[in-house]
Structure formats: structure tokens, C-alpha cells
Design a protein around this motif. Structure first.
Motif, short mmCIF file in Angstrom:
data_model
loop_
_atom_site.label_atom_id
_atom_site.label_comp_id
_atom_site.label_asym_id
_atom_site.label_seq_id
_atom_site.Cartn_x
_atom_site.Cartn_y
_atom_site.Cartn_z
N LEU A 97 0.83 -1.21 0.00
CA LEU A 97 0.00 0.00 0.00
C LEU A 97 0.86 1.26 0.00
N ALA A 98 2.05 1.18 0.57
CA ALA A 98 2.95 2.33 0.65
C ALA A 98 3.66 2.61 -0.68
N ASP A 99 3.66 1.64 -1.58
CA ASP A 99 4.37 1.81 -2.84
C ASP A 99 3.43 2.42 -3.88
N PRO A 100 3.86 3.49 -4.57
CA PRO A 100 2.97 4.15 -5.53
C PRO A 100 2.61 3.30 -6.75
N VAL A 101 3.42 2.31 -7.07
CA VAL A 101 3.12 1.45 -8.22
C VAL A 101 2.17 0.33 -7.82
N VAL A 102 2.44 -0.31 -6.70
CA VAL A 102 1.66 -1.49 -6.31
C VAL A 102 0.34 -1.12 -5.65
N ARG A 103 0.26 0.04 -5.03
CA ARG A 103 -0.99 0.36 -4.32
C ARG A 103 -2.21 0.40 -5.23
N THR A 104 -1.99 0.43 -6.54
CA THR A 104 -3.11 0.40 -7.49
C THR A 104 -3.46 -1.03 -7.92
N ALA A 105 -2.79 -2.02 -7.36
CA ALA A 105 -3.05 -3.42 -7.74
C ALA A 105 -4.50 -3.78 -7.45
N GLU A 106 -5.04 -4.62 -8.30
CA GLU A 106 -6.43 -5.04 -8.17
C GLU A 106 -6.74 -5.61 -6.78
N VAL A 107 -5.85 -6.41 -6.24
CA VAL A 107 -6.09 -7.04 -4.93
C VAL A 107 -6.20 -6.01 -3.81
N LEU A 108 -5.58 -4.86 -3.98
CA LEU A 108 -5.65 -3.81 -2.97
C LEU A 108 -6.85 -2.88 -3.22
N ARG A 109 -7.23 -2.72 -4.47
CA ARG A 109 -8.39 -1.88 -4.80
C ARG A 109 -9.70 -2.61 -4.57
N MET A 110 -9.71 -3.91 -4.87
CA MET A 110 -10.93 -4.72 -4.76
C MET A 110 -10.60 -6.02 -4.04
N PRO A 111 -10.37 -5.98 -2.73
CA PRO A 111 -9.92 -7.17 -2.01
C PRO A 111 -10.87 -8.36 -2.08
N GLY A 113 -12.35 -9.40 -4.72
CA GLY A 113 -12.37 -9.95 -6.07
C GLY A 113 -12.03 -11.43 -6.07
N SER A 114 -12.33 -12.09 -7.16
CA SER A 114 -12.16 -13.54 -7.24
C SER A 114 -10.82 -13.91 -7.86
N ASN A 115 -10.46 -15.19 -7.72
CA ASN A 115 -9.29 -15.76 -8.38
C ASN A 115 -9.63 -16.04 -9.84
N PRO A 116 -8.72 -15.87 -10.77
CA PRO A 116 -7.39 -15.31 -10.56
C PRO A 116 -7.39 -13.79 -10.67
N SER A 117 -6.54 -13.18 -9.87
CA SER A 117 -6.25 -11.78 -10.01
C SER A 117 -4.86 -11.69 -10.64
N TYR A 118 -4.25 -10.54 -10.65
CA TYR A 118 -2.96 -10.41 -11.32
C TYR A 118 -2.21 -9.20 -10.80
N LEU A 119 -0.93 -9.17 -11.08
CA LEU A 119 -0.11 -7.98 -10.91
C LEU A 119 0.42 -7.62 -12.29
N THR A 120 0.52 -6.33 -12.58
CA THR A 120 1.12 -5.89 -13.84
C THR A 120 2.61 -6.20 -13.80
N PRO A 121 3.28 -6.14 -14.94
CA PRO A 121 4.74 -6.35 -14.91
C PRO A 121 5.46 -5.39 -13.96
#
Length: 137
Positions: A97-111, A113-121
Motif C-alpha cells: 500500500l505504501a508503494d505508488p506502483v503497487v498500491r493500485t493493484a487489483e487485490v488492494l483496490r478490490m480485495p 475480487g475472485s481468483n485469478p487476479s494479477y499484478l502488472t509487470p
């Protein structure tokens, strides 16, 4: 719509911590686990060899606890099999959550959400940088 180019790794969730998924599982050890997934177009994008992270949710130690590689997909059974390595140094939700790139990850925005989720490169690169053991993959 998500495409393979937008996927750094798959994120599969668990409501329980790793020691409850595989009793006796220790950091650095590998373990094969099957995770249930929801039928969606994303399932068609998952393939053997894809990187994955195990996200443990809940009030105790939420975050990335294992990294792995997809070893199989059974679309009919709605399952993805992954060979995981348990991290010696899990990446806590707070660090993400403290990182400006990762804090926008789907799992943090919509906890929820269902499997599978993802992280961008880019998000996957941050997770690897935050965990020396995750960085080996």
C-alpha cells in the motif's frame, strides 16, 4: 480488457495462511497447491510456466506469502495448479500500500475480487524488489 501483455504474474488468493494450506511448510520449501478460480476470460490467459504469487488475506499477516509457477490449468474443474516456494520474508500488505506502483493493484483496490487476479509487470517487479526471496524467480 486484460491481455497477456498486461500480466506480470497471476495472483491467487487464500483466506488462510500457508501453514494451514500445507502443514509443516517452511520458508524455502516448495509445495504444490491447487487453487480454485472463477470462470472468466482470464482463465483462458493462464498457462503453464506463468509466474504466480500467493496472496493471503485476513487480519493476520495479509500479503504475498509465496511465489511460484503455474504447472497446470483445468478449466473444466475451475482449478489452477501451482508449484509454490514459501517466502522467508513475505511482502506485507502495508508495504504494498505504501508503494505508488503497487498500491493500485487489483487485490488492494478490490480485495473481495475472485481468483485469478494479477499484478502488472511493473507491480510484479516491485514485489520482487521488496522480497529478496521473491526476487530469485
Amino acid at each position: 480488457m486484460l491481455t497477456r501483455a498486461g500480466i506480470g504474474c497471476w495472483l491467487l488468493k487464500s483466506a488462510v495462511l500457508p501453514d494451514q494450506l500445507l502443514p509443516g511448510w517452511r520458508p524455502g520449501q516448495t509445495g504444490d497447491l491447487i487453487r480454485c478460480v472463477r470462470r472468466s476470460y482470464r482463465l483462458d490467459l493462464v498457462g503453464p510456466g506463468d509466474p504466480a504469487v500467493l496472496w493471503c488475506s485476513g487480519r493476520v499477516d495479509p500479503g504475498v506469502h509465496a511465489v511460484g509457477t503455474v504447472t497446470g490449468v483445468d478449466a473444466g474443474a475451475l482449478e489452477v495448479q501451482v508449484r509454490w516456494e514459501l517466502l522467508a520474508d513475505p511482502v506485507p500488505r502495508g508495504a504494498l500500500l505504501a508503494d505508488p506502483v503497487v498500491r493500485t493493484a487489483e487485490v488492494l483496490r478490490m480485495p473481495a475480487g475472485s481468483n485469478p487476479s494479477y499484478l502488472t509487470p511493473e507491480q510484479w517487479a516491485v514485489v520482487r524488489a521488496l522480497s529478496p526471496t521473491a526476487g530469485r524467480t
